[in-house]
Design a protein around this motif. Structure first.
Motif, PDB file in Angstrom:
ATOM      1  N   GLU A   1      -1.321  -8.196  -1.608  1.00  0.00           N
ATOM      2  CA  GLU A   1      -2.717  -8.789  -1.716  1.00  0.00           C
ATOM      3  C   GLU A   1      -3.391  -8.364  -3.051  1.00  0.00           C
ATOM      4  N   GLU A   2      -3.065  -7.011  -3.228  1.00  0.00           N
ATOM      5  CA  GLU A   2      -3.986  -6.449  -4.512  1.00  0.00           C
ATOM      6  C   GLU A   2      -2.977  -6.831  -5.713  1.00  0.00           C
TER       7      GLU A   2
ATOM      8  N   CYS B   1       0.070 -12.751   2.157  1.00  0.00           N
ATOM      9  CA  CYS B   1       0.986 -13.622   3.055  1.00  0.00           C
ATOM     10  C   CYS B   1      -0.459 -14.273   3.739  1.00  0.00           C
TER      11      CYS B   1
ATOM     12  N   GLY C   1       1.115  -1.237  -0.159  1.00  0.00           N
ATOM     13  CA  GLY C   1       0.103  -0.001  -0.140  1.00  0.00           C
ATOM     14  C   GLY C   1       0.925   1.266  -0.006  1.00  0.00           C
ATOM     15  N   MET C   2       0.340   2.203   0.181  1.00  0.00           N
ATOM     16  CA  MET C   2       1.239   3.435   0.336  1.00  0.00           C
ATOM     17  C   MET C   2       2.251   3.512   1.246  1.00  0.00           C
ATOM     18  N   VAL C   3       2.049   2.936   2.460  1.00  0.00           N
ATOM     19  CA  VAL C   3       3.168   3.008   3.272  1.00  0.00           C
ATOM     20  C   VAL C   3       3.938   1.881   3.163  1.00  0.00           C
TER      21      VAL C   3
ATOM     22  N   GLU D   1      -1.428   1.929   8.760  1.00  0.00           N
ATOM     23  CA  GLU D   1      -2.646   1.802   9.426  1.00  0.00           C
ATOM     24  C   GLU D   1      -2.827   0.694  10.396  1.00  0.00           C
TER      25      GLU D   1
ATOM     26  N   GLY E   1      -2.193  -2.192   6.387  1.00  0.00           N
ATOM     27  CA  GLY E   1      -3.279  -1.271   6.117  1.00  0.00           C
ATOM     28  C   GLY E   1      -4.423  -1.561   7.070  1.00  0.00           C
TER      29      GLY E   1
ATOM     30  N   LEU F   1     -14.403  10.244   4.300  1.00  0.00           N
ATOM     31  CA  LEU F   1     -14.498   9.290   3.190  1.00  0.00           C
ATOM     32  C   LEU F   1     -15.979   9.327   2.819  1.00  0.00           C
TER      33      LEU F   1
ATOM     34  N   ARG G   1      -5.744  -4.169   9.946  1.00  0.00           N
ATOM     35  CA  ARG G   1      -5.775  -5.604   9.586  1.00  0.00           C
ATOM     36  C   ARG G   1      -4.749  -6.396  10.325  1.00  0.00           C
TER      37      ARG G   1
ATOM     38  N   LEU H   1      -4.264   8.203   9.089  1.00  0.00           N
ATOM     39  CA  LEU H   1      -3.917   9.053   7.954  1.00  0.00           C
ATOM     40  C   LEU H   1      -2.527   8.572   7.246  1.00  0.00           C
ATOM     41  N   VAL H   2      -2.298   8.998   5.984  1.00  0.00           N
ATOM     42  CA  VAL H   2      -1.070   8.574   5.363  1.00  0.00           C
ATOM     43  C   VAL H   2       0.248   9.088   6.003  1.00  0.00           C
TER      44      VAL H   2
ATOM     45  N   LEU I   1       5.181  -8.675  -0.415  1.00  0.00           N
ATOM     46  CA  LEU I   1       4.011  -9.438  -0.678  1.00  0.00           C
ATOM     47  C   LEU I   1       2.786  -8.824  -0.778  1.00  0.00           C
TER      48      LEU I   1
ATOM     49  N   ARG J   1     -12.839   1.555  -0.596  1.00  0.00           N
ATOM     50  CA  ARG J   1     -11.296   1.604  -0.428  1.00  0.00           C
ATOM     51  C   ARG J   1     -10.395   1.347  -1.652  1.00  0.00           C
TER      52      ARG J   1
ATOM     53  N   ARG K   1      -3.875   6.068  -2.613  1.00  0.00           N
ATOM     54  CA  ARG K   1      -5.354   5.688  -2.380  1.00  0.00           C
ATOM     55  C   ARG K   1      -6.009   7.282  -1.848  1.00  0.00           C
TER      56      ARG K   1
HETATM   57  C1  FAD Z   1     -11.111   7.205  -0.560  1.00  0.00           C
HETATM   58  C2  FAD Z   1      -9.741   7.405   0.639  1.00  0.00           C
HETATM   59  C3  FAD Z   1      -9.552   8.820   0.792  1.00  0.00           C
HETATM   60  C4  FAD Z   1      -8.530   9.172   1.756  1.00  0.00           C
HETATM   61  N1  FAD Z   1      -7.915  10.530   1.932  1.00  0.00           N
HETATM   62  C5  FAD Z   1      -7.087  10.455   2.862  1.00  0.00           C
HETATM   63  C6  FAD Z   1      -6.588  11.746   2.974  1.00  0.00           C
HETATM   64  O1  FAD Z   1      -7.191  12.837   2.524  1.00  0.00           O
HETATM   65  N2  FAD Z   1      -5.556  12.017   3.820  1.00  0.00           N
HETATM   66  C7  FAD Z   1      -4.986  10.891   4.422  1.00  0.00           C
HETATM   67  O2  FAD Z   1      -3.909  11.370   5.289  1.00  0.00           O
HETATM   68  N3  FAD Z   1      -5.525   9.781   4.307  1.00  0.00           N
HETATM   69  C8  FAD Z   1      -6.294   9.503   3.674  1.00  0.00           C
HETATM   70  N4  FAD Z   1      -6.811   8.186   3.411  1.00  0.00           N
HETATM   71  C9  FAD Z   1      -6.141   7.333   4.045  1.00  0.00           C
HETATM   72  C10 FAD Z   1      -4.900   6.771   3.627  1.00  0.00           C
HETATM   73  O3  FAD Z   1      -5.201   6.365   2.250  1.00  0.00           O
HETATM   74  C11 FAD Z   1      -4.325   5.598   4.243  1.00  0.00           C
HETATM   75  O4  FAD Z   1      -3.996   6.207   5.659  1.00  0.00           O
HETATM   76  C12 FAD Z   1      -3.335   5.093   3.657  1.00  0.00           C
HETATM   77  O5  FAD Z   1      -3.246   4.240   2.322  1.00  0.00           O
HETATM   78  C13 FAD Z   1      -2.423   4.037   4.713  1.00  0.00           C
HETATM   79  O6  FAD Z   1      -1.474   3.310   3.840  1.00  0.00           O
HETATM   80  P1  FAD Z   1      -1.216   1.852   4.359  1.00  0.00           P
HETATM   81  O7  FAD Z   1      -0.020   1.324   3.470  1.00  0.00           O
HETATM   82  O8  FAD Z   1      -0.835   1.627   5.869  1.00  0.00           O
HETATM   83  O9  FAD Z   1      -2.473   0.805   3.858  1.00  0.00           O
HETATM   84  P2  FAD Z   1      -3.071   0.723   2.737  1.00  0.00           P
HETATM   85  O10 FAD Z   1      -2.783   1.689   1.752  1.00  0.00           O
HETATM   86  O11 FAD Z   1      -4.414   0.202   2.923  1.00  0.00           O
HETATM   87  O12 FAD Z   1      -2.161  -0.443   2.075  1.00  0.00           O
HETATM   88  C14 FAD Z   1      -2.244  -1.772   2.635  1.00  0.00           C
HETATM   89  C15 FAD Z   1      -2.042  -2.771   1.676  1.00  0.00           C
HETATM   90  O13 FAD Z   1      -1.825  -3.954   1.898  1.00  0.00           O
HETATM   91  C16 FAD Z   1      -2.596  -5.029   1.601  1.00  0.00           C
HETATM   92  N5  FAD Z   1      -2.637  -6.243   2.563  1.00  0.00           N
HETATM   93  C17 FAD Z   1      -3.395  -6.346   3.567  1.00  0.00           C
HETATM   94  N6  FAD Z   1      -3.396  -7.746   3.999  1.00  0.00           N
HETATM   95  C18 FAD Z   1      -2.225  -8.443   3.556  1.00  0.00           C
HETATM   96  C19 FAD Z   1      -1.716  -9.502   3.420  1.00  0.00           C
HETATM   97  N7  FAD Z   1      -1.875 -10.429   4.389  1.00  0.00           N
HETATM   98  N8  FAD Z   1      -0.988  -9.928   2.392  1.00  0.00           N
HETATM   99  C20 FAD Z   1      -0.346  -9.016   1.578  1.00  0.00           C
HETATM  100  N9  FAD Z   1      -1.071  -7.784   1.364  1.00  0.00           N
HETATM  101  C21 FAD Z   1      -1.937  -7.305   2.446  1.00  0.00           C
HETATM  102  C22 FAD Z   1      -3.843  -4.614   1.026  1.00  0.00           C
HETATM  103  O14 FAD Z   1      -4.652  -5.154  -0.171  1.00  0.00           O
HETATM  104  C23 FAD Z   1      -3.252  -3.095   0.723  1.00  0.00           C
HETATM  105  O15 FAD Z   1      -2.875  -3.026  -0.595  1.00  0.00           O
HETATM  106  C24 FAD Z   1      -7.655   8.023   2.385  1.00  0.00           C
HETATM  107  C25 FAD Z   1      -8.397   6.627   2.206  1.00  0.00           C
HETATM  108  C26 FAD Z   1      -9.145   6.333   1.327  1.00  0.00           C
HETATM  109  C27 FAD Z   1      -9.942   5.047   1.111  1.00  0.00           C
END
Ligand code: FAD
Ligand code: SRM
Ligand code: SF4
Ligand code: FES
Lengths: 113, 848
Positions: B36-37, B77, B10-12, B282, B105, B159, B247, B293-294, B34, B125, B44
């Protein structure tokens, strides 16, 4: 000895040919002049050359008034000129030459300087 | 080399990869991601923009091209074996790790209300979620069930409001249900929430606050949403946006400690109880707290990258301040927005009329800024946020009162260019207002030159003036205190036939280049009803027309005119093409294919126009109204006649529409197009009205615009038959002609319409104002009264006599008009005072 320069008047059209609040262009001593008849029957003459575009078009602008002064708006970029003084009301540093104009026996005459 | 396995791209997770590759100069680590998507990491946060393009690639984050990184898409995973230090994927592969980083995430939380899992219920999402919502919206549009197509969003947070926007883009009427008493309760306070609600409702979103969703039921092919206050909402789609849950399943199953409210528990170095396992983003609960938040996630990624390379970075805590533009509304919240600090004071400035709410939270001595909330105008966000924790430079009340602050100028930064013709910035305009006392658009034009080129920026100048607190009157100009729409009603009701009558009874003075063409246009729009058979150059009307309408041709920079005959739908016979070529050749005209699927002949002197048009009219051409604020063209694609994909006869319809509305005078020009299928080769969605063929009929889109401020057209009705389509366009056009402002295209007209698209649909589809019969009659009168303007001139010696160069020398051409040859055709020799005149093509020197 000083030569007296004689003002020359050129008849350009009949007064009745002029549509109120719409100009015509006329050639006066080789210069293009815009001649207007306003709604109250007054006559005005200005150079036809629009200083902003250099096109010979002021006679084709819309005639009206701003704050009671009779005006014509350039049809190209719409700057407004005072019909009595030729001064551009949107940019007073710019003006166009005006010409004396008179009505003689139903004919409109413009004076070339 | 050691191996770090990152779970989740994901983003992080992506940020961690970028940071580690960038800093690992000694190549200590290889990375296995690894995911999932099935697609690599994407933005995002910008997910909602996906509904504008439906192009998921546009969201992609820049890929890290490095052979130390191995990205395994679509294979999540499934389990962690801490003892053997390896993970297993869903497809059964095993990967050993030296370090494991969980970046999984969170998942949308769906409350367990009865019916939450029915078909038609979605979360928000991923692009796939949006694809599914879009497909459901499409099905709803095609269904025959009664009632307005709509979508319910459960949850009125950030959202949820974004989801409402997406539903609106899909053509559904959005409803938002929020459990708290106001919208975005996490970020804003009650006062800000109330104003936000007004903005959102103004955009056509229905809001139900203080309401729980009790149940969702199936109801004759649609869904019924029951709220706790008894309200029942008929809907086609339900979108849950009621928060997220980390998650943390993998960690849970691997017996790692979790936070009290979920999330993988980590210390301030983002490490779990297992020294080889980390968690970021997250899914992580840093010291027990999760962040949705990101930006905090990015900070965690940086911490782990540093730690993996032997550093000692710690998570600095996160600033959860936010500033966003939601459906065009500014919302910002920073610091202690809810005044939770003991003794904190709140200083509020609330101006519901101006649409501005500002609250500062300050320490009990009112000297230190702790936080705040801004709604409607977040211009001060940058400054205020930087001041959190610091001593205030002024009295807090003065800081947020409109007079004491730089007001929202449409959220444009000072350096933004307002007028591209003259390169004038927001800053120049504001200083003209404040230093030179400019309070009107003409004053701004004189002072800054803005608006004196193409004029496209004039509406923006008005907005800037308004934003500077200068009150703008509705008056058309100094001669009429009325707006164009009011004048239209006056003419329609009093049946005034002349400008003189109108200005004497309802205005002052003798008019100007603003009100005269506006009145001319109104008289022409109504001529079918008031004055059948009249011509725009009859009597006094002639003096009202802009030079283009006066000479039925378009004035060019050197005083010549262009000639554009109508080519309905862009379809033209070889014979007619030959005529155009011959006329251009015989009169020495420059020819060009226009962007409107027809041919423009340039460089005609005013006295040549009648002879040119004699030839054209004799060959069967008629005026193309390129000079008028009127229907321009109805572009077409080839459609079923030739195209293997076409599903309807787009050419035939385009021609019929162009012939129906030709000559219709409007507040501004009107452009249209018809495409034969969803591939949309005619670009109908950039038009004032655009028609796209479907298997079952036609979809009608309205209020699109290319030009200065592009806007995609909105879907008004779908799958209608030709008769319904034409009737709807009839009403749409006449309603626009009646109510729009002078020189207002349909796009800004709709944007400023109270109630927006839904209101428009109510008026012209459901006849909510009871005016449809009148609109229909007006169009019928127009169609019946149409005749070619040029033919009428050629038949009238009085009108013909005006087409002369000089009244006293009708045969003498204007000596200032000169041409040079360029690429084999004549083009104007540019004459600028004091500038050299180019006498030939680009390779020759200029002469002075
Ligand atoms: C429509 C929308 C608007 C948003 N607007 C804002 C904003 O304006 N400002 C802001 O700060 N934040 C915003 N957010 C929140 C921001 O997108 C998240 O905080 C950020 O994406 C978190 O990043 P992450 O990598 O932790 O999680 P994610 O981006 O959710 O990435 C997690 C990834 O891990 C994958 N995954 C999960 N389990 C497994 C597994 N077992 N094996 C392999 N892969 C797995 C998931 O499929 C996903 O691709 C918004 C979110 C949405 C949905
Ligand atoms: C000739 C042409 C360019 C070309 O060579 O292709 C053209 C030429 C002019 N355009 Fe255009 N536009 C032409 C297609 C377009 C298009 C494309 C289209 O129609 O598909 C657009 C964008 C689509 C749209 O309008 O939404 C376009 C957006 C503009 C705008 C900006 C409008 C806006 O809403 O922001 C202006 C300025 C205005 O109208 O105020 C403009 C104004 C003009 C004027 C009338 C400027 C003027 O006042 O002199 C130009 C003179 C035309 C002439 O003298 O004949 N023209 N112009 C095209 C004529 C099409 C036709 O057959 O009628
Ligand atoms: S829009 Fe469809 S029918 Fe028309 S040309 Fe394109 S592909 Fe063919
Ligand atoms: S006049 Fe300002 S953008 Fe053209």
């Amino acid at each position: 000895m000083t030569a007296q320069v004689q003002a020359r008047w050129t008849a350009v059209c009949r007064y009745d040919d002029l549509i109120p609040e719409r100009g015509v262009a006329a050639l006066v001593d080789g210069a293009a002049v815009a001649v207007f008849r306003t709604h109250d029957g007054q006559l005005y003459a200005l150079s036809n050359l629009d200083p902003f575009s250099s096109a010979s078009v002021l006679s084709r602008g819309i005639v009206g008034d701003r704050g009671g002064r009779p005006t014509v708006a350039s049809p190209i970029y719409k700057q407004v000129f005072d019909l009595t003084t030729g001064i551009c009301l949107d940019d007073p540093t710019v003006s166009v030459p005006t010409y004396p104009v008179r009505l003689v026996d139903g004919a409109v005459e413009v004076c070339s300087p | 080399m050691r191996t770090v396995v990152v779970v989740g791209h994901g983003m992080v997770g992506h940020r961690l990869v970028e940071a580690l590759i960038g800093r690992d100069v000694r190549h200590e680590w290889r990375i296995v991601v690894l995911a999932e998507e099935s697609r690599p990491a994407y933005d995002r946060v910008a997910l909602s923009s996906y509904v504008d393009s439906w192009d998921a690639d546009a969201l992609a984050l820049p890929a890290v091209a490095d052979d130390r990184v191995e990205l395994r898409l679509g294979d999540p995973c499934a389990a962690i074996d801490r003892r053997r230090r390896r993970v297993r994927t869903a497809s059964g592969q095993r990967v050993s790790y030296d370090a494991l980083v969980l970046a999984t995430g969170s998942a949308p939380f769906v409350p367990p209300v009865p019916g939450h899992d029915l078909a038609g219920c979605y979360v928000y999402r991923t692009p796939e979620d949006l694809d599914a919502i879009r497909a459901a919206a499409k099905r709803a549009m095609h269904s025959t069930a009664a009632g307005r197509r709509s979508g319910v969003v459960v949850g009125g947070g950030l959202l949820g409001l974004e989801a409402a926007y997406a539903l609106r883009q899909l053509g559904l009427s959005p409803h938002v249900v929020e459990l708290a008493s106001w919208l975005m309760p996490m970020q804003v306070d009650e006062g800000g929430g109330a104003l936000l609600r007004r903005f959102i409702e103004g955009l056509g979103v229905r809001v139900y606050c203080g309401n729980a969703t009790k149940a969702i039921e199936e109801d004759r092919g649609r869904l019924l949403v029951r709220l706790s206050d008894g309200t029942e909402l008929d809907t086609d789609v339900v979108v849950f946006s009621t928060g997220v849950r980390p998650r943390d399943q993998l960690a849970r199953e691997a017996k790692l400690p979790l936070g009290e409210r979920g999330g993988v528990l980590v210390d301030d170095g983002c490490r779990t109880a297992d020294e080889h396992i980390w968690a970021i983003g997250e899914c992580a609960a840093v010291g027990g707290r999760c962040y949705g938040l990101v930006a905090p996630g990015y900070a965690m990624a940086e911490v782990v990258a540093d730690r993996l390379l032997g550093g000692t970075a710690t998570f600095p805590g996160a600033d959860t301040s936010t500033k966003l533009k939601l459906l065009g509304v500014d919302v910002a919240s920073f610091g202690d927005a809810h005044a939770k600090v003991e003794g904190a004071l709140e200083v509020i400035h609330n101006d519901p009329v101006a649409g501005r709410y500002a609250k500062l939270v300050v320490s009990d001595d009112a000297r230190t800024l702790l936080g705040g909330v801004l709604v409607g105008d977040a211009e001060l966000y940058g400054t205020l946020r930087a001041l959190v924790g610091a001593e205030l430079p002024a009295d807090p009340g003065a800081l947020i009162s409109p007079s004491g602050s730089e007001l929202d100028a449409g959220a444009l930064p000072a350096g933004a260019q307002v007028c591209s013709c003259h390169g004038v910035t927001v800053e120049t305009i504001t200083s003209a207002v404040h230093q030179q006392g400019c309070t009107t658009v003409p004053a701004l034009k004189a002072c800054t030159k803005a608006g004196t080129g193409c004029g496209s920026c004039v509406p923006m100048l008005k907005k800037l003036l308004a934003a500077q607190g200068v009150e703008q009157s509705k008056a058309l100009c100094e001669h009429f205190a009325h707006s164009r729409a009011e004048l239209f009603q006056i003419v329609a009701v009093t049946r005034a036939r002349t400008f003189s009558e109108l200005v004497t009874k309802h205005g002052t003075g003798r008019g100007c280049d603003i009100c005269k063409p506006a009145v001319a246009s109104i008289l022409a729009s109504l001529s079918g009803v008031l004055n059948p058979g009249s011509h725009i150059l009859d009597g006094e009307q002639a003096a009202l027309q802009d030079t283009n309408d006066h000479f039925l041709a378009n004035l060019q920079r050197n005083g010549t005119y262009s000639v554009v005959p109508r080519v309905p739908g862009g379809e033209i016979t070889p014979e007619k093409l030959i005529v155009l070529g011959e006329v251009a050749r015989d009169f020495g005209l420059y020819t060009k294919i226009t962007g409107g699927q027809r041919i423009d002949l340039f460089g005609a002197r005013v006295e040549q126009l009648p002879a040119i048009w004699r030839r054209l009219v004799d060959a069967g051409f008629e005026s193309g109204h390129a000079y008028g604020k009127a229907l321009r063209t109805v572009k077409s694609c080839v459609g079923t006649d030739w195209c293997r994909y076409g599903v309807q006869d787009s050419v035939g319809l385009a021609i019929a529409l162009e012939l129906r509305y030709r000559g219709l005078r409007a507040p501004h020009k009107v452009k249209a197009a018809v495409s034969g299928c969803a591939r949309e080769c005619a670009e109908a969605r950039s038009k004032d009205f655009g028609v796209i063929a479907t298997e079952k009929g036609w979809n009608l889109y309205v209020c699109g615009n290319g030009g200065f401020r592009p806007r995609h057209a909105d879907l008004l009705v779908s799958d209608v038959d030709t008769e319904t389509l034409v009737r709807t366009i009839d009403r749409f056009l006449m309603f626009y002609v009646r109510t729009a402002d002078r020189l207002q295209r349909t796009a800004p007209w709709l944007d400023e319409m109270e109630g927006g698209l839904d209101h428009l649909r109510d008026v012209i589809v459901h006849d909510s104002l009871g005016i449809c019969a009148e609109l229909d009659a007006a169009i019928e009168a127009h169609v019946a009264g149409y005749s070619d303007e040029w033919r009428a001139v050629l038949d009238d010696p009085v009108k013909l006599a005006r087409f002369t160069s000089f009244v006293n020398a009708p045969g003498v051409p204007d000596p200032t008009i000169e041409f040079v040859q360029e690429r084999g055709q004549p083009t104007p020799a540019h004459r600028r005072p004091g500038q050299p005149v180019v006498i030939a093509g680009p390779k020759l020197a200029a002469v002075r």
